[in-house]
Design a protein around this motif. Structure first.
Motif, PDB file in Angstrom:
ATOM      1  N   ALA A   1       0.766  -1.508   0.137  1.00  0.00           N
ATOM      2  CA  ALA A   1      -0.182  -0.024  -0.240  1.00  0.00           C
ATOM      3  C   ALA A   1       0.856   1.171   0.332  1.00  0.00           C
ATOM      4  N   GLY A   2       1.589   0.867  -0.674  1.00  0.00           N
ATOM      5  CA  GLY A   2       2.415   2.342  -1.065  1.00  0.00           C
ATOM      6  C   GLY A   2       2.067   3.604  -1.638  1.00  0.00           C
ATOM      7  N   PHE A   3       2.523   5.059  -1.832  1.00  0.00           N
ATOM      8  CA  PHE A   3       1.853   6.040  -2.318  1.00  0.00           C
ATOM      9  C   PHE A   3       2.104   6.211  -3.789  1.00  0.00           C
ATOM     10  N   GLY A  23       3.954  -3.756   9.818  1.00  0.00           N
ATOM     11  CA  GLY A  23       4.490  -3.414  10.262  1.00  0.00           C
ATOM     12  C   GLY A  23       4.968  -1.383  10.042  1.00  0.00           C
ATOM     13  N   GLN A  24       4.170  -1.262   9.085  1.00  0.00           N
ATOM     14  CA  GLN A  24       4.492  -0.084   8.207  1.00  0.00           C
ATOM     15  C   GLN A  24       3.422   0.891   8.481  1.00  0.00           C
ATOM     16  N   GLY A  25       3.696   2.047   9.040  1.00  0.00           N
ATOM     17  CA  GLY A  25       2.205   2.790   9.454  1.00  0.00           C
ATOM     18  C   GLY A  25       1.148   3.481   8.674  1.00  0.00           C
ATOM     19  N   GLU A  26       2.380   4.133   7.455  1.00  0.00           N
ATOM     20  CA  GLU A  26       2.086   4.875   6.441  1.00  0.00           C
ATOM     21  C   GLU A  26       1.421   3.699   5.808  1.00  0.00           C
ATOM     22  N   GLN A  27       1.569   3.226   5.324  1.00  0.00           N
ATOM     23  CA  GLN A  27       1.429   2.086   4.366  1.00  0.00           C
ATOM     24  C   GLN A  27      -0.365   1.280   5.099  1.00  0.00           C
TER      25      GLN A  27
END
Length: 99
Positions: A1-3, A23-27
């Motif tokens: 779910a990268g930008f 573990g990637q909160g931004e994703q």
């Protein structure tokens, strides 16, 4: 779910099935935004059956037209109105549309 890739897909009207990297909160935030905006589908884990179902029922999407944010930011800086970034954000979101 990268930008970046997802943004490009949405801009081109391509369907997206996104899975945030653990573990990637931004994703996680990106996946939540995609669901809330109803512009893409998401899964929490790699599940072959879920991917097959998505591929068999892959929704068609309209391209999303984004405003020229860089130009708007330059104008905003040159105008010197730094006190109201929310107004700039609202104006830019209002200019976003479907093709």
């Amino acid at each position: 779910a990268g930008f970046e890739l997802i943004s490009e897909c949405l801009h081109m009207g391509k369907s997206v099935l996104a899975k945030p990297v653990l573990g990637q909160g931004e994703q996680d935030a990106n996946a939540l935004a995609l669901r809330q905006l109803k512009v893409a589908d998401t899964i929490e884990s790699l599940d072959l059956n879920a991917i097959r179902r998505w591929l068999n029922n892959c929704p068609s999407r309209q391209a999303i037209i984004y405003p020229d944010v860089a130009e708007a930011l330059v104008d905003w800086v040159l105008d010197g109105n730094y006190n109201n970034p929310d107004a700039l954000a609202r104006r830019l979101w209002q200019q976003t549309s479907s093709a």
